[in-house]
Design an enzyme around this catalytic site. Structure first.
Site, PDB file in Angstrom:
ATOM      1  N   ASP A 135      -1.633  18.014  -4.050  1.00  0.00           N
ATOM      2  CA  ASP A 135      -0.373  17.821  -3.340  1.00  0.00           C
ATOM      3  C   ASP A 135      -0.653  17.532  -1.877  1.00  0.00           C
ATOM      4  O   ASP A 135      -1.701  17.921  -1.346  1.00  0.00           O
ATOM      5  CB  ASP A 135       0.478  19.103  -3.402  1.00  0.00           C
ATOM      6  CG  ASP A 135       1.171  19.286  -4.744  1.00  0.00           C
ATOM      7  OD1 ASP A 135       1.219  18.333  -5.538  1.00  0.00           O
ATOM      8  OD2 ASP A 135       1.673  20.407  -4.984  1.00  0.00           O
ATOM      9  N   ARG A 186       0.755   9.593  -5.997  1.00  0.00           N
ATOM     10  CA  ARG A 186       2.165   9.973  -6.152  1.00  0.00           C
ATOM     11  C   ARG A 186       2.836   9.669  -4.818  1.00  0.00           C
ATOM     12  O   ARG A 186       2.387  10.148  -3.781  1.00  0.00           O
ATOM     13  CB  ARG A 186       2.296  11.470  -6.466  1.00  0.00           C
ATOM     14  CG  ARG A 186       3.756  11.935  -6.483  1.00  0.00           C
ATOM     15  CD  ARG A 186       3.881  13.451  -6.300  1.00  0.00           C
ATOM     16  NE  ARG A 186       3.332  14.206  -7.393  1.00  0.00           N
ATOM     17  CZ  ARG A 186       2.837  15.444  -7.252  1.00  0.00           C
ATOM     18  NH1 ARG A 186       2.815  16.027  -6.070  1.00  0.00           N
ATOM     19  NH2 ARG A 186       2.348  16.080  -8.289  1.00  0.00           N
ATOM     20  N   GLY A 190       8.458  13.033   1.596  1.00  0.00           N
ATOM     21  CA  GLY A 190       7.851  14.001   2.523  1.00  0.00           C
ATOM     22  C   GLY A 190       8.775  15.177   2.748  1.00  0.00           C
ATOM     23  O   GLY A 190       9.972  14.992   2.954  1.00  0.00           O
ATOM     24  N   THR A 228      10.759  10.713  -6.972  1.00  0.00           N
ATOM     25  CA  THR A 228      11.997  10.780  -6.197  1.00  0.00           C
ATOM     26  C   THR A 228      13.179  11.045  -7.135  1.00  0.00           C
ATOM     27  O   THR A 228      13.089  10.773  -8.331  1.00  0.00           O
ATOM     28  CB  THR A 228      12.237   9.450  -5.432  1.00  0.00           C
ATOM     29  OG1 THR A 228      13.414   9.559  -4.654  1.00  0.00           O
ATOM     30  CG2 THR A 228      12.352   8.255  -6.360  1.00  0.00           C
ATOM     31  N   ARG A 290      11.990  24.631   1.112  1.00  0.00           N
ATOM     32  CA  ARG A 290      11.894  23.166   1.238  1.00  0.00           C
ATOM     33  C   ARG A 290      12.920  22.477   0.337  1.00  0.00           C
ATOM     34  O   ARG A 290      13.498  21.462   0.695  1.00  0.00           O
ATOM     35  CB  ARG A 290      10.470  22.688   0.924  1.00  0.00           C
ATOM     36  CG  ARG A 290       9.460  23.038   1.995  1.00  0.00           C
ATOM     37  CD  ARG A 290       8.190  22.210   1.877  1.00  0.00           C
ATOM     38  NE  ARG A 290       7.421  22.530   0.693  1.00  0.00           N
ATOM     39  CZ  ARG A 290       6.503  23.486   0.619  1.00  0.00           C
ATOM     40  NH1 ARG A 290       6.243  24.231   1.675  1.00  0.00           N
ATOM     41  NH2 ARG A 290       5.831  23.709  -0.494  1.00  0.00           N
ATOM     42  N   ARG A 291      13.156  23.077  -0.843  1.00  0.00           N
ATOM     43  CA  ARG A 291      14.168  22.493  -1.745  1.00  0.00           C
ATOM     44  C   ARG A 291      15.569  22.636  -1.145  1.00  0.00           C
ATOM     45  O   ARG A 291      16.402  21.753  -1.277  1.00  0.00           O
ATOM     46  CB  ARG A 291      14.133  23.151  -3.130  1.00  0.00           C
ATOM     47  CG  ARG A 291      12.813  23.072  -3.860  1.00  0.00           C
ATOM     48  CD  ARG A 291      12.370  21.686  -4.255  1.00  0.00           C
ATOM     49  NE  ARG A 291      11.809  20.828  -3.257  1.00  0.00           N
ATOM     50  CZ  ARG A 291      10.527  20.806  -2.821  1.00  0.00           C
ATOM     51  NH1 ARG A 291       9.659  21.626  -3.325  1.00  0.00           N
ATOM     52  NH2 ARG A 291      10.123  19.955  -1.905  1.00  0.00           N
TER      53      ARG A 291
HETATM   54  C1  FAD Z   1       7.318  15.372  -8.450  1.00  0.00           C
HETATM   55  C2  FAD Z   1       7.440  15.591  -6.981  1.00  0.00           C
HETATM   56  C3  FAD Z   1       6.354  16.049  -6.276  1.00  0.00           C
HETATM   57  C4  FAD Z   1       6.424  16.214  -4.893  1.00  0.00           C
HETATM   58  N1  FAD Z   1       5.297  16.528  -4.189  1.00  0.00           N
HETATM   59  C5  FAD Z   1       5.354  16.556  -2.825  1.00  0.00           C
HETATM   60  C6  FAD Z   1       4.186  16.712  -2.051  1.00  0.00           C
HETATM   61  O1  FAD Z   1       3.060  16.846  -2.553  1.00  0.00           O
HETATM   62  N2  FAD Z   1       4.306  16.726  -0.697  1.00  0.00           N
HETATM   63  C7  FAD Z   1       5.537  16.554  -0.075  1.00  0.00           C
HETATM   64  O2  FAD Z   1       5.600  16.540   1.159  1.00  0.00           O
HETATM   65  N3  FAD Z   1       6.661  16.417  -0.807  1.00  0.00           N
HETATM   66  C8  FAD Z   1       6.606  16.408  -2.150  1.00  0.00           C
HETATM   67  N4  FAD Z   1       7.762  16.232  -2.872  1.00  0.00           N
HETATM   68  C9  FAD Z   1       9.096  16.353  -2.211  1.00  0.00           C
HETATM   69  C10 FAD Z   1       9.539  15.048  -1.581  1.00  0.00           C
HETATM   70  O3  FAD Z   1       8.782  14.775  -0.434  1.00  0.00           O
HETATM   71  C11 FAD Z   1      11.038  15.099  -1.179  1.00  0.00           C
HETATM   72  O4  FAD Z   1      11.216  16.099  -0.229  1.00  0.00           O
HETATM   73  C12 FAD Z   1      11.971  15.382  -2.342  1.00  0.00           C
HETATM   74  O5  FAD Z   1      11.572  14.686  -3.476  1.00  0.00           O
HETATM   75  C13 FAD Z   1      13.419  14.937  -1.993  1.00  0.00           C
HETATM   76  O6  FAD Z   1      13.457  13.581  -1.726  1.00  0.00           O
HETATM   77  P1  FAD Z   1      14.025  12.473  -2.744  1.00  0.00           P
HETATM   78  O7  FAD Z   1      12.956  11.441  -2.883  1.00  0.00           O
HETATM   79  O8  FAD Z   1      14.469  13.073  -3.997  1.00  0.00           O
HETATM   80  O9  FAD Z   1      15.167  11.744  -1.940  1.00  0.00           O
HETATM   81  P2  FAD Z   1      16.426  12.286  -1.150  1.00  0.00           P
HETATM   82  O10 FAD Z   1      16.962  11.072  -0.451  1.00  0.00           O
HETATM   83  O11 FAD Z   1      16.093  13.470  -0.359  1.00  0.00           O
HETATM   84  O12 FAD Z   1      17.406  12.703  -2.295  1.00  0.00           O
HETATM   85  C14 FAD Z   1      17.971  11.771  -3.203  1.00  0.00           C
HETATM   86  C15 FAD Z   1      19.010  12.500  -4.045  1.00  0.00           C
HETATM   87  O13 FAD Z   1      18.311  13.422  -4.884  1.00  0.00           O
HETATM   88  C16 FAD Z   1      18.982  14.643  -4.984  1.00  0.00           C
HETATM   89  N5  FAD Z   1      18.112  15.729  -4.454  1.00  0.00           N
HETATM   90  C17 FAD Z   1      17.005  15.598  -3.697  1.00  0.00           C
HETATM   91  N6  FAD Z   1      16.450  16.793  -3.439  1.00  0.00           N
HETATM   92  C18 FAD Z   1      17.234  17.694  -4.030  1.00  0.00           C
HETATM   93  C19 FAD Z   1      17.202  19.110  -4.119  1.00  0.00           C
HETATM   94  N7  FAD Z   1      16.243  19.844  -3.542  1.00  0.00           N
HETATM   95  N8  FAD Z   1      18.183  19.720  -4.822  1.00  0.00           N
HETATM   96  C20 FAD Z   1      19.156  19.007  -5.426  1.00  0.00           C
HETATM   97  N9  FAD Z   1      19.238  17.674  -5.369  1.00  0.00           N
HETATM   98  C21 FAD Z   1      18.301  17.024  -4.687  1.00  0.00           C
HETATM   99  C22 FAD Z   1      20.238  14.528  -4.160  1.00  0.00           C
HETATM  100  O14 FAD Z   1      21.291  14.185  -5.019  1.00  0.00           O
HETATM  101  C23 FAD Z   1      19.964  13.382  -3.226  1.00  0.00           C
HETATM  102  O15 FAD Z   1      21.115  12.713  -2.873  1.00  0.00           O
HETATM  103  C24 FAD Z   1       7.685  16.003  -4.243  1.00  0.00           C
HETATM  104  C25 FAD Z   1       8.779  15.547  -4.963  1.00  0.00           C
HETATM  105  C26 FAD Z   1       8.668  15.311  -6.304  1.00  0.00           C
HETATM  106  C27 FAD Z   1       9.855  14.774  -7.029  1.00  0.00           C
END
Ligand code: FAD
Length: 343
Positions: A135, A186, A190, A228, A290-291
């Site tokens: 990660d 992946r 961020g 995403t 973070r979530r």
């Molecule tokens: C499989 C996976 C692995 C990851 N690994 C890392 C990593 O190693 N390092 C790192 O920095 N980040 C990691 N992340 C987190 C990532 O950086 C984002 O913070 C996270 O995915 C939210 O961004 P988004 O791409 O979903 O887009 P966003 O624009 O943030 O969200 C798009 C839509 O998704 C939904 N959504 C997003 N997040 C949430 C939530 N927490 N609860 C409910 N609904 C939500 C909402 O409806 C939102 O409108 C990972 C994410 C995934 C999916």
């Protein structure tokens, strides 16, 4: 602003103590975490596999302070790999470099990761070695994590890859670096608190760069993971793959456990590979924060869901609201001094 405050709280030991000490915080965490034990994670993996979704299991933990903790995390990763193999789970694992000691001693961290990769190699079946993903954490570790992957590839490990974050200015160059290396990437937006000098402050820029980097990886990368929940970006990925004759089998979508389950299954039904990131373990505090930061509405949303689902509503109601409001109030406290600074 609330997002920044929640990210700030994710690193605060005092806030951790308060939040994890409240009765229903654990219930909040259950929305995003499969359970405390490896058995819980395997059970969640089984359910997801039955729906056609593969998994990446993540034993929660980061920034360990002692060699013993780093060794234990490596042992747990190995036990997780052994459970995946023994139970026939369609899955791999994700690890955080600071969990394996990157902050303590880089050499020890590399030895720990090698130990895990070696076991993942031995446990592979006819379809190949089990894959291990490092990660990506905050920018304090970006260069060291990528360099570690390069070293591991040089030592002959092919079952390792990492994560790139589209909010960082440096990422287009890292995309090219990892394409040249032939490792799986992946791509995420961020999740950490970063200064403007290294990361885009505007989400629109992060989203725009995500799309550009995703297109580059889909065309030239090695089995990239489009991680995403952003439906617009997912639509774009599908269209781009179709227009460029990129087969569905040459990439996968990834989403987090408990988020957009509807979208996960819909994509799978349409024939895409979908992997769910399944965290487990009791060190869930920074992960949960973070979530919440990604969608601050989750604070109240989760409290509301608990109220609706609780079998002991009369007693759970005040506690659920309390837990939701507590996180909100802590975030508010963090925000207040900033308002003073900028009247
Ligand atoms: C499989 C996976 C692995 C990851 N690994 C890392 C990593 O190693 N390092 C790192 O920095 N980040 C990691 N992340 C987190 C990532 O950086 C984002 O913070 C996270 O995915 C939210 O961004 P988004 O791409 O979903 O887009 P966003 O624009 O943030 O969200 C798009 C839509 O998704 C939904 N959504 C997003 N997040 C949430 C939530 N927490 N609860 C409910 N609904 C939500 C909402 O409806 C939102 O409108 C990972 C994410 C995934 C999916």
């Amino acid at each position: 602003m609330l997002k920044q405050s929640l990210l700030y709280l994710s690193e605060s030991p005092a806030a951790k103590k308060v939040v994890t000490g409240t009765p229903l915080s654990r219930k909040l965490a259950q929305r995003f975490v499969a359970g405390d034990t490896l058995d819980d994670a395997i059970e969640a993996a089984r359910v997801l596999n039955a729906a056609g979704l593969s998994v990446s299991l993540d034993f929660l933990g980061e920034s360990v302070a002692t060699r013993e903790e780093a060794d234990e995390a490596a042992e747990m990763a190995i036990r997780t790999l052994e459970a995946i193999a023994a139970q026939g789970i369609d899955g791999n694992i994700s690890l955080k470099p600071t969990q394996l000691g990157l902050d303590i001693d880089e050499e020890m961290c590399r030895r720990n990761v090698e130990r895990v990769l070696q076991r993942a190699r031995e446990l592979g079946d006819g379809e190949g070695e089990i894959f291990v993903r490092l990660d990506m954490e905050s920018t304090a570790y970006t260069e060291r994590t990528i360099a570690l992957v390069e070293e591991l590839r040089d030592s002959g490990f092919r079952n390792v890859g990492t994560v790139l974050q589209s909010y960082l200015h440096r990422t287009p160059a890292d995309v090219e670096r990892l394409i040249a290396l032939g490792t799986r990437v992946r791509l995420v937006k961020g999740a950490y608190k970063e200064p403007d000098e290294v990361a885009f402050p505007d989400k629109a820029d992060t989203d725009r760069k995500y799309v550009e980097e995703m297109e580059r990886l889909l065309q030239a990368g090695t089995y990239p993971a489009i991680a995403t929940h952003d439906e617009e970006i997912i639509r774009h990925a599908r269209r781009f793959a179709w227009d460029n004759s990129i087969p569905k089998e040459s990439f996968e979508f990834q989403m987090l456990y408990g988020i957009r389950r509807d979208l996960q299954t819909r994509l799978r039904e349409e024939g895409y590979n979908v992997r769910v990131y399944v965290p487990f373990g009791d060190s869930w505090y920074p992960y949960l924060m973070r979530r919440l930061a990604e969608r601050p509405a989750n604070v109240l949303f989760m409290a509301g869901s608990i109220l609706r689902e609780s079998k002991v509503q009369r007693f759970a109601r005040p506690a659920a609201l309390g837990a939701g409001l507590l996180v909100g109030a802590l975030a508010g406290l963090v925000m207040r001094p900033r308002r003073h600074r900028r009247p």
